[in-house]
Design a protein around this motif. Sequence first.
Motif, PDB file in Angstrom:
ATOM      1  N   SER A   1      -1.367  34.582   1.203  1.00  0.00           N
ATOM      2  CA  SER A   1      -1.761  33.192   1.364  1.00  0.00           C
ATOM      3  C   SER A   1      -1.788  32.304   0.269  1.00  0.00           C
ATOM      4  N   ILE A   2      -2.154  31.233   0.185  1.00  0.00           N
ATOM      5  CA  ILE A   2      -1.899  30.153  -1.057  1.00  0.00           C
ATOM      6  C   ILE A   2      -2.686  30.401  -2.288  1.00  0.00           C
ATOM      7  N   TRP A   3      -3.901  30.657  -2.087  1.00  0.00           N
ATOM      8  CA  TRP A   3      -4.883  30.863  -2.976  1.00  0.00           C
ATOM      9  C   TRP A   3      -4.639  32.121  -3.987  1.00  0.00           C
ATOM     10  N   PRO A   4      -4.333  33.390  -3.334  1.00  0.00           N
ATOM     11  CA  PRO A   4      -3.824  34.421  -4.243  1.00  0.00           C
ATOM     12  C   PRO A   4      -2.525  34.329  -4.887  1.00  0.00           C
ATOM     13  N   SER A   5      -1.850  33.489  -4.165  1.00  0.00           N
ATOM     14  CA  SER A   5      -0.531  33.405  -4.671  1.00  0.00           C
ATOM     15  C   SER A   5      -0.528  32.472  -6.121  1.00  0.00           C
ATOM     16  N   LEU A   6      -1.578  31.261  -5.678  1.00  0.00           N
ATOM     17  CA  LEU A   6      -1.816  30.411  -6.880  1.00  0.00           C
ATOM     18  C   LEU A   6      -2.190  31.211  -8.025  1.00  0.00           C
ATOM     19  N   GLY A   7      -3.530  32.159  -7.988  1.00  0.00           N
ATOM     20  CA  GLY A   7      -3.885  32.768  -8.885  1.00  0.00           C
ATOM     21  C   GLY A   7      -3.002  33.458  -9.763  1.00  0.00           C
ATOM     22  N   VAL A   8      -1.952  34.329  -9.056  1.00  0.00           N
ATOM     23  CA  VAL A   8      -0.857  35.170  -9.760  1.00  0.00           C
ATOM     24  C   VAL A   8      -0.124  34.140 -10.322  1.00  0.00           C
TER      25      VAL A   8
ATOM     26  N   THR B   1       0.934  -1.207   0.000  1.00  0.00           N
ATOM     27  CA  THR B   1      -0.034  -0.017  -0.012  1.00  0.00           C
ATOM     28  C   THR B   1       0.898   1.152  -0.054  1.00  0.00           C
ATOM     29  N   SER B   2       1.657   1.161   0.829  1.00  0.00           N
ATOM     30  CA  SER B   2       2.761   2.411   0.828  1.00  0.00           C
ATOM     31  C   SER B   2       3.372   2.871  -0.425  1.00  0.00           C
ATOM     32  N   THR B   3       4.007   1.684  -1.409  1.00  0.00           N
ATOM     33  CA  THR B   3       4.367   2.216  -2.546  1.00  0.00           C
ATOM     34  C   THR B   3       3.515   2.418  -3.598  1.00  0.00           C
ATOM     35  N   LEU B   4       2.295   1.958  -3.696  1.00  0.00           N
ATOM     36  CA  LEU B   4       1.223   2.236  -4.487  1.00  0.00           C
ATOM     37  C   LEU B   4       0.847   3.647  -4.125  1.00  0.00           C
ATOM     38  N   VAL B   5       0.640   4.138  -2.830  1.00  0.00           N
ATOM     39  CA  VAL B   5       0.125   5.309  -2.456  1.00  0.00           C
ATOM     40  C   VAL B   5       1.195   6.498  -2.738  1.00  0.00           C
ATOM     41  N   THR B   6       2.471   6.099  -2.570  1.00  0.00           N
ATOM     42  CA  THR B   6       3.590   6.878  -3.044  1.00  0.00           C
ATOM     43  C   THR B   6       3.560   7.400  -4.588  1.00  0.00           C
ATOM     44  N   ILE B   7       3.273   6.251  -5.332  1.00  0.00           N
ATOM     45  CA  ILE B   7       3.293   6.431  -6.664  1.00  0.00           C
ATOM     46  C   ILE B   7       2.063   7.367  -7.235  1.00  0.00           C
ATOM     47  N   ALA B   8       0.970   7.211  -6.428  1.00  0.00           N
ATOM     48  CA  ALA B   8      -0.230   8.083  -6.698  1.00  0.00           C
ATOM     49  C   ALA B   8       0.080   9.412  -6.607  1.00  0.00           C
ATOM     50  N   ASN B   9       0.796   9.489  -5.291  1.00  0.00           N
ATOM     51  CA  ASN B   9       0.750  11.035  -4.706  1.00  0.00           C
ATOM     52  C   ASN B   9       2.143  11.830  -5.608  1.00  0.00           C
ATOM     53  N   GLN B  10       2.904  11.036  -6.495  1.00  0.00           N
ATOM     54  CA  GLN B  10       3.927  11.698  -7.100  1.00  0.00           C
ATOM     55  C   GLN B  10       3.513  12.174  -8.437  1.00  0.00           C
ATOM     56  N   VAL B  11       2.586  11.581  -8.924  1.00  0.00           N
ATOM     57  CA  VAL B  11       2.087  11.949 -10.541  1.00  0.00           C
ATOM     58  C   VAL B  11       1.181  13.282 -10.393  1.00  0.00           C
ATOM     59  N   PRO B  12       0.627  13.884  -9.614  1.00  0.00           N
ATOM     60  CA  PRO B  12      -0.184  15.135  -9.900  1.00  0.00           C
ATOM     61  C   PRO B  12       0.445  16.228 -10.992  1.00  0.00           C
ATOM     62  N   ASP B  13       1.808  16.508 -10.654  1.00  0.00           N
ATOM     63  CA  ASP B  13       2.387  17.673 -11.474  1.00  0.00           C
ATOM     64  C   ASP B  13       2.474  16.865 -12.864  1.00  0.00           C
TER      65      ASP B  13
ATOM     66  N   MET C   1      -2.398  24.809 -16.765  1.00  0.00           N
ATOM     67  CA  MET C   1      -2.036  23.626 -16.369  1.00  0.00           C
ATOM     68  C   MET C   1      -0.769  23.504 -15.640  1.00  0.00           C
ATOM     69  N   CYS C   2       0.103  24.060 -16.151  1.00  0.00           N
ATOM     70  CA  CYS C   2       1.532  24.501 -15.764  1.00  0.00           C
ATOM     71  C   CYS C   2       1.440  24.918 -14.368  1.00  0.00           C
ATOM     72  N   GLY C   3       0.589  25.955 -14.073  1.00  0.00           N
ATOM     73  CA  GLY C   3       0.427  26.683 -12.802  1.00  0.00           C
ATOM     74  C   GLY C   3       0.007  25.731 -11.704  1.00  0.00           C
ATOM     75  N   LEU C   4      -0.780  24.829 -12.046  1.00  0.00           N
ATOM     76  CA  LEU C   4      -1.314  23.857 -11.139  1.00  0.00           C
ATOM     77  C   LEU C   4      -0.392  22.808 -10.937  1.00  0.00           C
ATOM     78  N   ALA C   5       0.462  22.621 -11.901  1.00  0.00           N
ATOM     79  CA  ALA C   5       1.545  21.458 -11.735  1.00  0.00           C
ATOM     80  C   ALA C   5       2.580  22.214 -10.700  1.00  0.00           C
ATOM     81  N   GLY C   6       2.817  23.595 -10.985  1.00  0.00           N
ATOM     82  CA  GLY C   6       3.719  24.109 -10.254  1.00  0.00           C
ATOM     83  C   GLY C   6       3.470  24.254  -8.788  1.00  0.00           C
ATOM     84  N   LEU C   7       2.162  24.312  -8.422  1.00  0.00           N
ATOM     85  CA  LEU C   7       1.648  23.919  -7.019  1.00  0.00           C
ATOM     86  C   LEU C   7       1.939  22.623  -6.410  1.00  0.00           C
TER      87      LEU C   7
END
Length: 318
Positions: free
Chosen positions: A91-98, A37-49, A221-227
Amino acid sequence: MTNSRWTQSLLQYGGLLAVLVLLIFIFSVSSENFFQTSTLVTIANQVPDLTFLAVGMTLVLIVGGIDLSVGSLLALSSAVLGVLMAHRGWSIWPSLGVAMLVSGVGGMINGSLSVGFRIPSFIVTLGMLEMARGATKVVTDSQSVYIGSRVEWFGQPLPGILLSPAFLTAVLAVIIGQFVLTRTVFGRYCVAIGTNAEAVRMSGIRSAPYSIAVFGISGLMCGLAGLAQTSRLSTADPNGAIGMELAAIAACVIGGTSLMGGRGSVISSFIGVLIIQVLRTGLAQIGVSDANKQIITGLVIVVAVMLDAVRSHWGKSK
């Protein structure tokens, strides 16, 4: 017609899923620590960007373009996010918007120059790759910007489901991207432009706004990937995401998106992302060196391109 569509979808997704399951099986047999489970969870959480980049790249490839600047725009959006949060106290959301505004404008510039001046997108985005990377170093003064817990939560698994908000957001982006591509006029026009731009023009449809828009979407999408990447590393790294544009293209090609335009699927590209990450993680666990990992990953990409060429030839000959 409906049966034909179902058959085509089954062959497309079923084949990719079979490859993914086969890889998981091979690495599970080769390494006792892989199928946990730990490995598969790690894989899942490494792919968003990479998933965010692949969503935008799929649309760009479908209209017959290519975007080599996504890795640098990711780094630039991450740098803007980091500086605003760590140095300006935002905060995170205005920063993400810019950050998304910056990367989105970069994407729009790519599309506008490529379409407006009829310059191959390969050349335009190659130039943006260098400019965005340079801007990233200017923004951060070539220093990593540590943010910490204010952004880490986005990349950490949620209690109970073990998946991060970043992963869930990436899956939502895949669902929306696939819906736009297959169920909207915008998506149908994008496919038509990639298939035969001249026919689209002759039918009275202006293709320029659609081509520019997909580059803008890629930039967003690059902006979301950056986050996503910043949340995983807790830091905005001016040297981060180098080469990720190639990984995004590879995921799309493995998923069956044509480099010639006119054919592709956001869901298939997502499965391509999973295949790449499983391959990387599995090879690392069985002790394959970084050099050999690159060779094997490159071989997989070449085979995928060859299969795409064969499939295209077979489709035309029918």
